[in-house]
Design a protein around this motif. Structure first.
Motif, mmCIF file in Angstrom:
data_model
loop_
_atom_site.group_PDB
_atom_site.id
_atom_site.type_symbol
_atom_site.label_atom_id
_atom_site.label_comp_id
_atom_site.label_asym_id
_atom_site.label_seq_id
_atom_site.Cartn_x
_atom_site.Cartn_y
_atom_site.Cartn_z
ATOM 1 N N GLU A 72 -13.479 59.889 45.875
ATOM 2 C CA GLU A 72 -14.890 59.915 46.259
ATOM 3 C C GLU A 72 -15.400 58.521 46.616
ATOM 4 O OE1 GLU A 72 -16.584 63.821 43.889
ATOM 5 O OE2 GLU A 72 -16.541 61.900 42.810
ATOM 6 N N ALA A 73 -14.938 57.512 45.889
ATOM 7 C CA ALA A 73 -15.345 56.136 46.207
ATOM 8 C C ALA A 73 -14.849 55.750 47.604
ATOM 9 C CB ALA A 73 -14.807 55.173 45.156
ATOM 10 N N LEU A 74 -13.635 56.172 47.945
ATOM 11 C CA LEU A 74 -13.095 55.879 49.275
ATOM 12 C C LEU A 74 -13.875 56.622 50.361
ATOM 13 C CD1 LEU A 74 -10.869 54.632 51.110
ATOM 14 C CD2 LEU A 74 -9.533 56.707 50.672
ATOM 15 N N GLN A 104 -12.255 64.066 53.824
ATOM 16 C CA GLN A 104 -11.023 64.538 53.197
ATOM 17 C C GLN A 104 -10.184 63.332 52.832
ATOM 18 O OE1 GLN A 104 -9.244 68.170 54.655
ATOM 19 N NE2 GLN A 104 -7.285 67.123 54.834
ATOM 20 N N VAL A 105 -9.593 63.362 51.632
ATOM 21 C CA VAL A 105 -8.690 62.309 51.170
ATOM 22 C C VAL A 105 -7.402 62.996 50.745
ATOM 23 C CG1 VAL A 105 -8.307 60.463 49.501
ATOM 24 C CG2 VAL A 105 -10.604 60.839 50.427
ATOM 25 N N VAL A 158 -9.981 61.129 56.083
ATOM 26 C CA VAL A 158 -10.597 61.745 57.257
ATOM 27 C C VAL A 158 -12.105 61.581 57.107
ATOM 28 C CG1 VAL A 158 -10.947 63.877 58.560
ATOM 29 C CG2 VAL A 158 -8.735 63.429 57.462
ATOM 30 N N ARG A 159 -12.700 60.839 58.004
ATOM 31 C CA ARG A 159 -14.155 60.619 58.047
ATOM 32 C C ARG A 159 -14.557 60.415 59.497
ATOM 33 N NH1 ARG A 159 -17.939 59.499 54.097
ATOM 34 N NH2 ARG A 159 -19.138 60.140 55.909
ATOM 35 N N LEU A 170 -9.205 51.371 51.892
ATOM 36 C CA LEU A 170 -7.913 52.069 51.841
ATOM 37 C C LEU A 170 -6.825 51.172 51.255
ATOM 38 C CD1 LEU A 170 -7.486 54.205 55.079
ATOM 39 C CD2 LEU A 170 -6.850 54.891 52.778
ATOM 40 N N GLN A 171 -6.783 49.927 51.689
ATOM 41 C CA GLN A 171 -5.761 49.009 51.190
ATOM 42 C C GLN A 171 -5.968 48.708 49.707
ATOM 43 O OE1 GLN A 171 -5.158 45.616 53.762
ATOM 44 N NE2 GLN A 171 -5.166 46.892 55.593
ATOM 45 N N ASN A 172 -7.227 48.572 49.268
ATOM 46 C CA ASN A 172 -7.502 48.354 47.851
ATOM 47 C C ASN A 172 -7.079 49.559 47.021
ATOM 48 O OD1 ASN A 172 -8.526 45.766 48.230
ATOM 49 N ND2 ASN A 172 -10.624 46.504 48.474
ATOM 50 N N LEU A 173 -7.335 50.764 47.540
ATOM 51 C CA LEU A 173 -6.918 51.974 46.845
ATOM 52 C C LEU A 173 -5.397 52.048 46.760
ATOM 53 C CD1 LEU A 173 -7.685 54.578 45.425
ATOM 54 C CD2 LEU A 173 -7.785 55.687 47.674
#
Length: 181
Positions: A72-74, A104-105, A158-159, A170-173
Motif C-alpha cells: 500500500e505504501a508503494l 496493483q502490486v 501497476v499505476r 520500488l528500489q527501496n522496497l
C-alpha cells in the motif's frame, strides 16, 4: 557387421512368417551392458543440504516477504488482501478495490521472477542497475528485479502515473524485501 546384416533379414522373415518352414529359425542373443559409476560419490543421490532451497522448498510465502502495508505504501492507496500464487511458482498479488483508484502490486519469487526478467530483456526493455538489493538488481519502468543468492525476485507496480515517480520507492522496497529473504 556382416553378421548383423544377415541376421536382421532372417529375424524379420521368421517374425513375419516368411521364413522357409524347413529352415531352422536363427538364434538371437541380446547382451545388455551397464557402466558402473567412476566413483562412489557419483552413485550417491545428491545431499539435499548442499543445494540452496528454492522459495517453495524453504516455505517462504511471497505475501510475507511483501506485506500489505508495504504494498500500500508503494501504491499510495489501499489494496485488497494479498492473494498467494501456487507453491510451485511463489507469488503474491495485491489489487486495488473496485471503487478505485487503479492499483496493483505483484511479487514473484524463483524461476517465475527470472523468466519475467529474461522476457523483458529479450523485448529490449531499458534497465538501470539497482544497488543494495541482493547480488544483482535491475529496474525498469514500474518493475524491479533482483537476485539474492540463487533466488530471483520480481516486484511490479501497476499505476496510472508517471513511472519516474515510482522508481525510487520500488528500489527501496526491493532492498527491504532482499533483507527479509
Amino acid at each position: 557387421m556382416r553378421r548383423t546384416a544377415i541376421a536382421v533379414p532372417l529375424l524379420l522373415a521368421a517374425v513375419t512368417g516368411c521364413a522357409d518352414e524347413a529352415a531352422p529359425a536363427p538364434a538371437v542373443t541380446v547382451t545388455a551392458t551397464t557402466t558402473a559409476p567412476a566413483s562412489p560419490d557419483e552413485a550417491a543421490p545428491p545431499n539435499p543440504g548442499t543445494a540452496p532451497a528454492s522459495p517453495a522448498e524453504s516455505g517462504v510465502k511471497a505475501c510475507e516477504l511483501l506485506p500489505k502495508k508495504d504494498a500500500e505504501a508503494l501504491a499510495k492507496t489501499s489494496l485488497d488482501e494479498g492473494v498467494e500464487g501456487p507453491e510451485t511458482s511463489p507469488s503474491c498479488m495485491y489489487t486495488g478495490p473496485v471503487t478505485g483508484p487503479l492499483a496493483q502490486v505483484e511479487i514473484y519469487l524463483g524461476d517465475g521472477a527470472k523468466k519475467y526478467y529474461d522476457i523483458d530483456r529479450k523485448l529490449n526493455h531499458k534497465f538501470a542497475p539497482v544497488t543494495g538489493a541482493g547480488e544483482e538488481g535491475y529496474a525498469e519502468d514500474n518493475a524491479v528485479f533482483f537476485r539474492k543468492a540463487t533466488t530471483w525476485v520480481a516486484i511490479r507496480l501497476v499505476r496510472l502515473n508517471d513511472p519516474a515517480a515510482n522508481r525510487e520507492p520500488l528500489q527501496n522496497l526491493a532492498r527491504q524485501v532482499a533483507a527479509r529473504l
